[in-house]
Design a protein around this motif. Structure first.
Motif, PDB file in Angstrom:
ATOM      1  N   LEU A  95       0.552  -1.078  -0.054  1.00 55.73           N
ATOM      2  CA  LEU A  95      -0.030   0.099   0.014  1.00 55.73           C
ATOM      3  C   LEU A  95       0.936   1.282   0.025  1.00 55.73           C
ATOM      4  O   LEU A  95       0.537   2.110  -0.850  1.00 55.73           O
ATOM      5  CB  LEU A  95      -0.794   0.044   1.324  1.00 55.73           C
ATOM      6  CG  LEU A  95      -1.644   1.109   1.544  1.00 55.73           C
ATOM      7  CD1 LEU A  95      -2.919   1.181   0.499  1.00 55.73           C
ATOM      8  CD2 LEU A  95      -2.494   0.945   2.721  1.00 55.73           C
ATOM      9  N   TYR A  96       1.937   1.439   0.854  1.00 49.81           N
ATOM     10  CA  TYR A  96       2.784   2.393   0.974  1.00 49.81           C
ATOM     11  C   TYR A  96       3.481   2.397  -0.283  1.00 49.81           C
ATOM     12  O   TYR A  96       3.974   3.494  -0.748  1.00 49.81           O
ATOM     13  CB  TYR A  96       3.510   2.261   2.155  1.00 49.81           C
ATOM     14  CG  TYR A  96       2.738   2.390   3.567  1.00 49.81           C
ATOM     15  CD1 TYR A  96       2.302   3.523   4.043  1.00 49.81           C
ATOM     16  CD2 TYR A  96       2.149   1.164   4.155  1.00 49.81           C
ATOM     17  CE1 TYR A  96       1.498   3.401   5.164  1.00 49.81           C
ATOM     18  CE2 TYR A  96       1.184   1.244   5.123  1.00 49.81           C
ATOM     19  CZ  TYR A  96       1.120   2.291   5.572  1.00 49.81           C
ATOM     20  OH  TYR A  96       0.139   2.373   6.689  1.00 49.81           O
ATOM     21  N   HIS A 133      -3.542   5.939  -6.877  1.00 49.27           N
ATOM     22  CA  HIS A 133      -2.851   4.702  -6.899  1.00 49.27           C
ATOM     23  C   HIS A 133      -3.250   3.666  -5.968  1.00 49.27           C
ATOM     24  O   HIS A 133      -3.552   2.445  -6.037  1.00 49.27           O
ATOM     25  CB  HIS A 133      -1.306   4.754  -6.953  1.00 49.27           C
ATOM     26  CG  HIS A 133      -0.882   5.102  -8.402  1.00 49.27           C
ATOM     27  ND1 HIS A 133      -0.406   4.046  -9.430  1.00 49.27           N
ATOM     28  CD2 HIS A 133      -0.483   6.211  -9.014  1.00 49.27           C
ATOM     29  CE1 HIS A 133       0.064   4.756 -10.282  1.00 49.27           C
ATOM     30  NE2 HIS A 133      -0.118   5.788 -10.362  1.00 49.27           N
ATOM     31  N   SER A 134      -3.182   4.305  -4.490  1.00 47.92           N
ATOM     32  CA  SER A 134      -3.370   3.431  -3.344  1.00 47.92           C
ATOM     33  C   SER A 134      -5.023   3.038  -3.565  1.00 47.92           C
ATOM     34  O   SER A 134      -5.464   1.930  -3.114  1.00 47.92           O
ATOM     35  CB  SER A 134      -3.103   4.151  -2.055  1.00 47.92           C
ATOM     36  OG  SER A 134      -3.840   5.225  -2.029  1.00 47.92           O
ATOM     37  N   ASN A 182       2.136  12.514  -0.253  1.00 49.32           N
ATOM     38  CA  ASN A 182       1.664  10.924   0.034  1.00 49.32           C
ATOM     39  C   ASN A 182       0.601  11.086   1.173  1.00 49.32           C
ATOM     40  O   ASN A 182       1.195  10.784   2.197  1.00 49.32           O
ATOM     41  CB  ASN A 182       2.987   9.998   0.051  1.00 49.32           C
ATOM     42  CG  ASN A 182       3.523   9.974  -1.165  1.00 49.32           C
ATOM     43  OD1 ASN A 182       3.149   9.856  -2.146  1.00 49.32           O
ATOM     44  ND2 ASN A 182       4.859  10.047  -1.042  1.00 49.32           N
ATOM     45  N   HIS A 183      -0.399  11.280   0.997  1.00 51.68           N
ATOM     46  CA  HIS A 183      -1.418  11.440   2.004  1.00 51.68           C
ATOM     47  C   HIS A 183      -1.731  10.468   2.751  1.00 51.68           C
ATOM     48  O   HIS A 183      -2.078  10.339   4.120  1.00 51.68           O
ATOM     49  CB  HIS A 183      -2.945  12.183   1.527  1.00 51.68           C
ATOM     50  CG  HIS A 183      -2.702  12.824   0.259  1.00 51.68           C
ATOM     51  ND1 HIS A 183      -1.933  13.851  -0.095  1.00 51.68           N
ATOM     52  CD2 HIS A 183      -3.305  12.398  -0.598  1.00 51.68           C
ATOM     53  CE1 HIS A 183      -1.913  14.365  -1.303  1.00 51.68           C
ATOM     54  NE2 HIS A 183      -2.720  13.281  -1.788  1.00 51.68           N
ATOM     55  N   SER A 184      -1.590   9.144   2.178  1.00 53.43           N
ATOM     56  CA  SER A 184      -1.815   7.947   3.134  1.00 53.43           C
ATOM     57  C   SER A 184      -3.040   7.870   3.545  1.00 53.43           C
ATOM     58  O   SER A 184      -3.170   7.648   4.872  1.00 53.43           O
ATOM     59  CB  SER A 184      -0.686   7.731   4.221  1.00 53.43           C
ATOM     60  OG  SER A 184      -0.520   6.418   4.282  1.00 53.43           O
ATOM     61  N   ILE A 185      -4.006   8.232   3.041  1.00 55.29           N
ATOM     62  CA  ILE A 185      -5.414   8.320   3.456  1.00 55.29           C
ATOM     63  C   ILE A 185      -6.085   7.046   3.390  1.00 55.29           C
ATOM     64  O   ILE A 185      -6.715   6.467   4.297  1.00 55.29           O
ATOM     65  CB  ILE A 185      -6.345   9.272   2.533  1.00 55.29           C
ATOM     66  CG1 ILE A 185      -6.055  10.734   2.553  1.00 55.29           C
ATOM     67  CG2 ILE A 185      -7.828   9.141   3.147  1.00 55.29           C
ATOM     68  CD1 ILE A 185      -6.344  11.320   3.645  1.00 55.29           C
ATOM     69  N   ASN A 186      -5.737   6.197   2.366  1.00 58.23           N
ATOM     70  CA  ASN A 186      -6.251   4.715   2.271  1.00 58.23           C
ATOM     71  C   ASN A 186      -5.688   3.845   2.927  1.00 58.23           C
ATOM     72  O   ASN A 186      -4.370   3.969   3.195  1.00 58.23           O
ATOM     73  CB  ASN A 186      -6.306   4.242   0.756  1.00 58.23           C
ATOM     74  CG  ASN A 186      -7.145   5.146  -0.238  1.00 58.23           C
ATOM     75  OD1 ASN A 186      -8.294   4.967   0.257  1.00 58.23           O
ATOM     76  ND2 ASN A 186      -6.698   5.423  -1.336  1.00 58.23           N
ATOM     77  N   VAL A 227     -10.370   3.805   5.324  1.00 56.69           N
ATOM     78  CA  VAL A 227      -9.552   5.143   5.143  1.00 56.69           C
ATOM     79  C   VAL A 227      -8.702   5.285   6.902  1.00 56.69           C
ATOM     80  O   VAL A 227      -9.271   4.755   7.563  1.00 56.69           O
ATOM     81  CB  VAL A 227     -10.111   6.470   4.650  1.00 56.69           C
ATOM     82  CG1 VAL A 227     -10.479   6.472   3.335  1.00 56.69           C
ATOM     83  CG2 VAL A 227     -11.341   6.592   5.812  1.00 56.69           C
ATOM     84  N   LYS A 228      -7.949   6.019   6.891  1.00 58.62           N
ATOM     85  CA  LYS A 228      -7.164   6.094   8.042  1.00 58.62           C
ATOM     86  C   LYS A 228      -7.648   7.283   8.840  1.00 58.62           C
ATOM     87  O   LYS A 228      -7.520   7.646   9.865  1.00 58.62           O
ATOM     88  CB  LYS A 228      -5.569   6.404   7.877  1.00 58.62           C
ATOM     89  CG  LYS A 228      -5.058   5.085   7.538  1.00 58.62           C
ATOM     90  CD  LYS A 228      -3.425   5.162   7.738  1.00 58.62           C
ATOM     91  CE  LYS A 228      -3.057   4.186   6.425  1.00 58.62           C
ATOM     92  NZ  LYS A 228      -1.725   4.554   5.931  1.00 58.62           N
TER      93      LYS A 228
END
Lengths: 153, 397
Positions: free
Chosen positions: B67-68, B81-82, B157-161, B166-167
């Protein structure tokens, strides 16, 4: 029958002359396994009838034990995905190039060719696309035995 | 510039190499144009200068680690993409994320679309020699990056997903900021739309240039705003809705002129649509959990996930063999699709139009380039991470 299923049925009717083996991997998709020699004809049957566009070509290595390399040629029309699956030998696999039919196929074919060692006959451009110039001949990084990173044997 | 040996009867042909480093392109790509006089008669490309081996790397990482990694395929459209990856893996696992998570995913995706379009507008303006527009659009883009930072702590790279949802949740304060930003974006988009439609100087660079007919766009498999500017209504948010798009019908922005100007107009009009979608989402934001429980091992199977990235259709093929790592992930980014088509389209056109023609597709090279494999089979030399770090640092000195 919903619109996606109707589209897929139409595609299968167009592809009927090839006598491929049809499977349904998931909703909205059909995979048609065809002979290596039928790829160009399959693409022509779809495109000449105006069905969808070439979306991507996936290489799928089944590993040394099975000795099979699959090439998946994906066509999409809206939500419908039709995949022509071709099983090739892992070494020295050859397919006819789709470039005469779809010029944009060139980049996909060059990627499959350098990553998996498949030759596309009749392609106007057989140079590498992504790999560096000094990359050794005959080493195909996406085959399973190719190590993923430094430190791996 | 090199001359090719040719018979005296035919006009002289030149091959013009462009790239990988070139002032007209901010990202590395190598193009080779063969010209007769000013007319292009051949065009090829060579990529890989930003290739990082991601398709290979994913098979030796767990589903969560990937994922990352996959979020880092692209620095502009990282969320999409994620999202494609999550949708595919969730489909394999038979997990449906909660409605609130699906809404937040779409909200971020639409913010990302706007910031990506603004970024492109700036790059395109810069290449057309319109520096003021470049500065304006990149300034406006900061508004959205600030929102990302406010919501997730990260601008890029928000890394929400996460797999299964979601986070990050949206607080009441953040919702107010988003709505304020949306208002500003609409105001700015109105200004930009007027500019690309009516500015005479810009018009000379973009009107009637690089025209692609609907039939050409359809047959060549062009995707995204590039296709929509030629009247081909390909948009997966409508054709194959995912996440919250199943509940919010998206209006496809179509232009029929098929020239560069149409590609400008489509992207700016899409900003209005993004604003509308965000408002609807926030008006009807479902309550509830952010994540559904995911199994650690993903059941065996193959799936295809397709999403509408800012540049067009993003395609993921994911195969699981039932282990904690994927068997294969293939990703096809919209740029690869569009570059192949545009190169075919270059034939017969004036050389001077080529840079703008390429820019019109909003090419993203890091999306395309994914694989440099460090180890070479014929060469037994292996580098440790430390050696790599040193190599990188020394190269910079």
């Amino acid at each position: 029958m919903n619109a996606v299923e109707t589209a897929l049925q139409t595609a299968l009717e167009h592809l009927a002359p090839l006598n491929g083996q049809v499977t349904t991997p998931e909703d909205g998709r059909r995979d048609v396994t065809i002979n290596a020699g039928d790829l160009l004809e399959g693409a022509r049957l779809l495109l000449d009838s105006g069905w969808g566009y070439l979306t991507a070509i996936t290489g799928l290595d089944h590993g040394e034990s099975e000795g099979v390399l699959e090439v998946l040629v994906h066509f999409c029309a809206g939500a419908a995905v039709l995949t022509l699956r071709i099983r090739l030998a892992r070494v020295g696999g050859e397919l006819a190039s789709l470039c005469a039919l779809i010029p944009a196929a060139s980049v996909f074919e060059r990627e499959i060719s350098e990553m998996f060692g498949v030759t596309f006959s009749g392609s106007p451009d057989t140079r590498r696309l992504f790999l560096p110039d000094e990359w050794p001949e005959g080493v195909y990084p996406l085959l399973k035995e190719s190590p993923a990173a430094a430190g791996e044997a | 510039m090199t001359t090719q040996p040719d018979s005296a009867a035919t006009p002289k042909r030149f091959t013009i190499p462009i790239g990988p480093q070139h002032p007209a392109l901010k990202e590395p790509g190598f193009f080779e144009f063969t010209v007769e006089g000013e007319t292009v008669i051949g065009a090829t490309l060579r990529l890989g200068y930003a290739h990082r081996g991601i398709e290979k790397a994913v098979v030796s990482r767990t589903w969560v680690q990937n994922l990352y990694l996959l979020e880092r395929v692209c620095g502009i459209c990282s969320h999409i993409h994620s999202l494609a990856y999550c949708l595919g893996v969730e489909k394999l696992a038979g997990v449906t994320p909660p409605p609130r998570a699906q809404a937040i995913r779409v909200l971020i995706a639409e913010l990302e679309r706007m910031h990506s379009h603004l970024l492109w507008l700036g790059v395109a303006a810069h290449d057309a020699g319109f520096e003021t527009l470049f500065m304006y659009s990149w300034r406006d883009r900061e508004t959205i990056l600030d929102l990302f930072e406010q919501i997730s702590g990260n601008r890029v790279n928000h890394s929400i997903n996460t797999l299964g949802g979601v986070k990050f949740d949206l607080t009441a304060e953040q919702i107010v900021s988003v709505l304020k930003a949306v208002e500003l974006m609409e105001e700015r988009a109105r200004y930009y739309l007027d500019l690309v439609r009516n500015d005479p100087m810009l018009g000379q660079r973009i009107r009637g240039i690089g025209t692609m007919s609907a039939a050409e766009a359809h047959r060549m498999g062009v995707v995204g705003p590039t296709a929509r500017a030629s009247g081909v209504g390909r948009d997966l948010r409508v054709e194959a809705p995912y996440a919250a798009y199943t509940a919010i019908p998206v209006v496809v922005m179509l232009e029929t002129d098929g020239d560069l100007q149409a590609r400008f107009i489509v992207r700016i009009r899409e900003m209005f649509e993004s604003c509308r979608i965000i408002r609807v989402l926030l008006d009807h934001l479902p309550e509830g959990d952010l994540q559904a429980r995911m199994p650690r091992r993903i059941p065996e199977g193959e799936t295809i996930a397709r999403v509408e990235a800012p540049r067009g259709e993003l395609f993921y093929f994911i195969k699981s063999n039932g282990a904690d790592m994927p068997e294969r992930i293939k990703l096809r980014t919209p740029t690869l699709c569009n570059l192949g088509s545009v190169l075919a389209l270059c034939i017969g056109r004036q050389l001077a139009d080529i840079p703008m023609l390429l820019i019109g597709t909003d090419p993203c090279f890091s999306c395309n380039d994914r694989a440099v494999v460090i180890h070479q089979a014929g060469n037994r030399e292996k580098w440790t991470w430390e050696q790599f770090r040193r190599y990188g640092n020394e190269a910079l000195r």
